[in-house]
Design an enzyme around this catalytic site. Sequence first.
Site, short mmCIF file in Angstrom:
data_model
loop_
_atom_site.label_atom_id
_atom_site.label_comp_id
_atom_site.label_asym_id
_atom_site.label_seq_id
_atom_site.Cartn_x
_atom_site.Cartn_y
_atom_site.Cartn_z
N GLU A 94 -6.35 -10.55 -0.84
CA GLU A 94 -7.31 -10.18 0.45
C GLU A 94 -8.85 -10.10 0.22
O GLU A 94 -9.63 -9.12 0.53
CB GLU A 94 -6.91 -8.97 1.23
CG GLU A 94 -5.23 -8.97 1.42
CD GLU A 94 -4.80 -7.72 2.10
OE1 GLU A 94 -5.63 -6.89 2.51
OE2 GLU A 94 -3.61 -7.57 2.14
N GLU B 224 0.70 -1.34 0.09
CA GLU B 224 0.02 0.07 -0.05
C GLU B 224 0.95 1.43 0.19
O GLU B 224 0.64 1.94 0.76
CB GLU B 224 -1.11 0.00 1.26
CG GLU B 224 -1.81 -1.14 1.37
CD GLU B 224 -2.89 -1.07 2.54
OE1 GLU B 224 -2.46 -0.24 3.23
OE2 GLU B 224 -3.87 -2.01 2.59
C1 GLA Z 1 -5.00 -4.07 4.76
C2 GLA Z 1 -3.78 -5.11 5.04
C3 GLA Z 1 -4.13 -6.40 5.65
C4 GLA Z 1 -4.97 -6.07 6.62
C5 GLA Z 1 -6.30 -5.63 5.93
C6 GLA Z 1 -7.39 -5.27 7.13
O1 GLA Z 1 -5.62 -4.63 3.41
O2 GLA Z 1 -2.86 -5.54 3.88
O3 GLA Z 1 -2.91 -6.75 6.27
O4 GLA Z 1 -4.68 -5.53 7.85
O5 GLA Z 1 -5.99 -4.26 5.45
O6 GLA Z 1 -7.22 -6.69 7.84
#
Ligand code: GLA
Length: 370
Positions: free
Chosen positions: A273, A166
């Site tokens: 994710e 990120e």
């Molecule tokens: C981001 C992070 C993850 C996690 C999510 C929420 O996407 O990459 O590690 O913290 O937020 O769980």
Amino acid sequence: MNRLVSAGVVTVVMSGLIFCTSSTPNQGNIAVKENERGLKEYYKDYFLIGVAVSPQSLKTDEAALILQQFSSMTAENAMKMGPIHPGENLYNWEGADSIAAFARRHGLKLRGHTLCWHNQTAAWMFKDKEGNAVTKEVLLQRLKDHITEVVTRYKGTIYAWDVVNEVISDSPGEYFRDSPWYRICGEEFVARAFEYAHAADPSALLFYNDYNEIDPIKRKKIMKLVKDLKAAGIPIHGVGLQGHWSIYEPSESELDATLKDFSSLGLPLHVTELDISVYRKEHSRREKRPEDSNAVFSSEQESLQTEMYKRCFRLFRKYKEAVTSVTFWNISDRRSWLDQFPVSGRKDYPLLFDKNLQPKKAYFEVIGFK
Ligand code: GLA
């Protein structure tokens, strides 16, 4: 904070946050029977099917569900910088080690998450003894030490790492996110992080991971970062698309364009994710409003979610040459990070299994393809 030394492992117990050992009692049989195929079998000719786990979840009835359904795991929090490296000379391996041991014992693939992020990183990382910001040289040395230590420990167990998480800004006019990493090091920390990880484990696959990749402006910026790293000869091997979506997005054309654009990079893509919130997507935390208390999983939400999961997996299959892994962010609706984000205490129902670990309608759409 208590420090314990056990079996050669330094363990840190931080106000019950990390090592809550309470486990949910076994809640009985799961509806998908033991000898029935799981997601991993339905998708064996397509991609790995992963799940984000906590050390605690591996001690509950969720463990059986993981073994039945998934071929890969990611540590939800246990390998992040803050939890695993809470003090300059203090590593906290217990949770991460238990997840790695579970993966080895049961032959599951393990993704590492994450080596460098602006969130969930302990404050000491950026400060000297007087509390002032450290120099770029000091911060890069700390990053190198951290990455070398963590990657070396799980060499041979973790096959792919989210190296940097990120760094791209959500604001259309801004390239990099404003963060302590960026303020102190400029863009350089990204390339260095990949190099440190590659030196520690030359066979690990190294990923850049980000969210809101369905937004065309942000997507362009993520792709620029990846292309520039590749062009500079930095060891980056794949792109992680987080996939925190909602029953209202992405549209068919948005997701198709996203997968098409990223696959043009010629690198493996991991959906890292995946969850499908039953609420409209918000990327920033906010206060609870009266309507947020009404947190039932309505039949309208259920049918929109079922359609969205069906769409996502149809398109993941379409791009199977590029997509090599799809990981769900949490196991079942019993607990999701979305119960606390963006609104603390608003229950969400984003996954394929309900609170009792029963497969939801969406599950049958995900497996029901020809
Ligand atoms: C981001 C992070 C993850 C996690 C999510 C929420 O996407 O990459 O590690 O913290 O937020 O769980």
